[in-house]
Design a protein around this motif. Structure first.
Motif, PDB file in Angstrom:
ATOM      1  N   VAL A   1       0.886  -0.965   0.104  1.00 59.92           N
ATOM      2  CA  VAL A   1       0.031  -0.085  -0.011  1.00 59.92           C
ATOM      3  C   VAL A   1       0.926   1.211  -0.088  1.00 59.92           C
ATOM      4  CG1 VAL A   1      -1.694   1.214   1.333  1.00 59.92           C
ATOM      5  CG2 VAL A   1      -1.987  -1.143   0.820  1.00 59.92           C
ATOM      6  N   ILE A   2       1.984   1.121   0.706  1.00 63.73           N
ATOM      7  CA  ILE A   2       2.940   2.394   0.873  1.00 63.73           C
ATOM      8  C   ILE A   2       3.452   2.836  -0.264  1.00 63.73           C
ATOM      9  CG2 ILE A   2       5.023   3.361   2.196  1.00 63.73           C
ATOM     10  CD1 ILE A   2       3.905   1.839   4.605  1.00 63.73           C
ATOM     11  N   VAL A   3       4.047   1.438  -0.813  1.00 69.33           N
ATOM     12  CA  VAL A   3       4.923   1.845  -2.473  1.00 69.33           C
ATOM     13  C   VAL A   3       3.906   2.340  -3.506  1.00 69.33           C
ATOM     14  CG1 VAL A   3       5.968   0.428  -4.016  1.00 69.33           C
ATOM     15  CG2 VAL A   3       6.519   0.093  -1.678  1.00 69.33           C
ATOM     16  N   CYS A   4       2.464   1.459  -3.373  1.00 71.56           N
ATOM     17  CA  CYS A   4       1.521   1.731  -4.249  1.00 71.56           C
ATOM     18  C   CYS A   4       1.137   3.302  -4.564  1.00 71.56           C
ATOM     19  CB  CYS A   4       0.216   1.196  -4.080  1.00 71.56           C
ATOM     20  SG  CYS A   4      -1.253   1.253  -5.121  1.00 71.56           S
ATOM     21  N   LEU A   5       1.145   3.986  -3.057  1.00 70.09           N
ATOM     22  CA  LEU A   5       0.692   5.363  -3.148  1.00 70.09           C
ATOM     23  C   LEU A   5       1.926   6.269  -3.109  1.00 70.09           C
ATOM     24  CD1 LEU A   5      -2.518   4.723  -0.978  1.00 70.09           C
ATOM     25  CD2 LEU A   5      -2.295   4.856  -3.599  1.00 70.09           C
ATOM     26  N   GLY A   6       2.997   5.935  -2.943  1.00 62.89           N
ATOM     27  CA  GLY A   6       4.154   6.827  -2.896  1.00 62.89           C
ATOM     28  C   GLY A   6       4.683   7.270  -1.417  1.00 62.89           C
ATOM     29  N   LEU A   7       5.923   6.798  -1.094  1.00 66.81           N
ATOM     30  CA  LEU A   7       6.354   7.315   0.141  1.00 66.81           C
ATOM     31  C   LEU A   7       6.386   8.911   0.154  1.00 66.81           C
ATOM     32  CD1 LEU A   7       9.066   4.578   0.548  1.00 66.81           C
ATOM     33  CD2 LEU A   7       7.260   4.918   2.103  1.00 66.81           C
TER      34      LEU A   7
ATOM     35  N   LEU B   1      -1.235   7.759 -13.274  1.00 68.36           N
ATOM     36  CA  LEU B   1      -0.742   6.290 -12.826  1.00 68.36           C
ATOM     37  C   LEU B   1       0.707   6.471 -12.817  1.00 68.36           C
ATOM     38  CD1 LEU B   1      -1.553   3.453 -12.878  1.00 68.36           C
ATOM     39  CD2 LEU B   1      -1.299   3.290 -15.169  1.00 68.36           C
ATOM     40  N   SER B   2       1.450   5.928 -12.033  1.00 71.24           N
ATOM     41  CA  SER B   2       2.914   5.622 -11.402  1.00 71.24           C
ATOM     42  C   SER B   2       3.257   4.488 -11.308  1.00 71.24           C
ATOM     43  CB  SER B   2       3.074   6.410 -10.350  1.00 71.24           C
ATOM     44  OG  SER B   2       2.562   5.764  -9.028  1.00 71.24           O
ATOM     45  N   ILE B   3       4.518   4.245 -11.589  1.00 76.82           N
ATOM     46  CA  ILE B   3       5.209   2.729 -11.365  1.00 76.82           C
ATOM     47  C   ILE B   3       4.913   2.312  -9.952  1.00 76.82           C
ATOM     48  CG2 ILE B   3       7.324   3.855 -10.592  1.00 76.82           C
ATOM     49  CD1 ILE B   3       6.790   0.654 -12.894  1.00 76.82           C
ATOM     50  N   GLN B   4       4.839   3.061  -9.022  1.00 83.68           N
ATOM     51  CA  GLN B   4       4.494   2.734  -7.505  1.00 83.68           C
ATOM     52  C   GLN B   4       3.341   1.954  -7.582  1.00 83.68           C
ATOM     53  OE1 GLN B   4       5.542   5.872  -8.309  1.00 83.68           O
ATOM     54  NE2 GLN B   4       6.929   6.871  -6.911  1.00 83.68           N
ATOM     55  N   LEU B   5       2.365   2.429  -8.267  1.00 85.30           N
ATOM     56  CA  LEU B   5       0.763   1.706  -8.344  1.00 85.30           C
ATOM     57  C   LEU B   5       1.133   0.193  -8.685  1.00 85.30           C
ATOM     58  CD1 LEU B   5      -2.001   1.815  -7.907  1.00 85.30           C
ATOM     59  CD2 LEU B   5      -2.327   2.755 -10.108  1.00 85.30           C
ATOM     60  N   ILE B   6       1.913   0.195  -9.760  1.00 87.76           N
ATOM     61  CA  ILE B   6       2.149  -1.210 -10.322  1.00 87.76           C
ATOM     62  C   ILE B   6       2.753  -2.208  -9.415  1.00 87.76           C
ATOM     63  CG2 ILE B   6       3.039  -2.520 -12.173  1.00 87.76           C
ATOM     64  CD1 ILE B   6       2.691   0.076 -13.905  1.00 87.76           C
TER      65      ILE B   6
END
Length: 297
Positions: free
Chosen positions: A145-151, A275-280
């Motif tokens: 979740v943290i990676v997906c939405l961005g630290l 859409l970001s790479i973190q989401l993927i």
């Protein structure tokens, strides 16, 4: 997979999908339509609760919605009031406060860390024992979740604290819902907790001197407000409590990691978030977490 297992999975996935939609829609109403947090929540859940209670009244009569627990109306009212105070007033009230200063994505990260707190509580109070696999899967889920939405979006402030308090309220509410028996079905149970929780929210709104002219809502404001009442409230809470009774507390809550993912997807289309790479990457971690958590299911 058995029919019962498929039924449980269908309920919990649709419930989390509807829950995820409530973050960007709530953010829109608070940030762009300037609706006060507790007044908006009170109106939303009052309408949803009344709607849910009227359906069994029309189909089965008033007797169908009299809240009882172990045959006692007093216990039934107390149980639904406690759950309403924790789930509706506490969790959603703190969430709305968080949305005043925190993005919908960030608030969903913090709010849906509740499976961690629930897993600890369930271990001691519900005999839903933790093991190494569950602990590892929950940690991976939070990391996803943290990676997906961005630290980079993690910042301090009261908004994050409010979201954390909402997370704690939800975990405690789940334990209460599993620990004590409600005699009627989950639909009636949800209707009562939404109705009573909304009353508490409106009382808080009055104390906070919140005011809003509902006629000021624009067309899209009405669309999102009605969405919050029906799919995001009636749909999500009704299916969630039904799934909670069917599956274990830790198992059902493990799927809550899907909500921030759905929230981000809805935000892309409604609030034009990119859409970001973190989401993927984060999405892959979430899938891995769910696989590990539910492998024996």
């Amino acid at each position: 997979m058995t029919t019962r297992n498929m039924n449980f999975l269908l309920k919990v996935v649709i419930a989390t999908l509807c829950m995820g939609s409530s973050f960007p829609t709530g953010k829109y109403l608070i940030s762009y339509e300037n609706m006060p947090p507790f007044l908006m929540g009170g109106w939303r859940f009052m309408a949803a609760g009344i709607f849910m209670l009227l359906i069994p009244v029309f189909t089965r009569g008033v007797q169908a919605i009299i809240p009882t627990s172990e045959g006692s109306v007093a216990k039934g009212l107390l149980l639904t009031a406690v759950v309403g105070a924790l789930q509706t007033t506490g969790t959603m009230g703190f969430l709305n406060l968080a949305l005043e200063s925190v993005t919908s994505s960030m608030s969903s990260i913090i709010l849906f860390t509740n499976p961690l707190w629930l897993a600890i509580l369930a271990h001691y109070l519900l005999h839903d024992k933790l093991n190494k696999r569950k602990i590892i899967s929950l940690i991976i889920g939070v990391a996803g979740v943290i990676v997906c939405l961005g630290l980079e979006s993690v910042k301090g402030g009261t908004g994050l604290f409010y979201a954390f308090l909402g997370s704690i309220c939800w975990a405690v509410c789940t334990v209460v819902s599993k620990r004590f028996v409600f005699d009627k079905d989950s639909w009636v149970f949800t209707g009562w907790q939404l109705f009573l929780g909304a009353l508490f929210m409106l009382i808080i709104a009055w104390i906070r001197d919140e005011k809003y002219n509902i006629g000021d809502l624009q067309i899209w404001g009405w669309v999102w407000f009605i969405w919050l009442i029906l799919p995001a409230s009636v749909g999500s809470f009704g299916l969630w409590f039904s799934a909670l009774r069917q599956g274990g507390a830790t198992l059902a809550s493990g799927f809550l990691f899907l909500v921030p993912l759905f929230s981000t997807i809805f935000s892309i289309f409604t609030l034009h978030d990119g859409l970001s790479i973190q989401l993927i990457i984060g999405g892959c971690l979430i899938v891995l977490s769910l696989f590990l958590l539910n492998r024996e299911y």
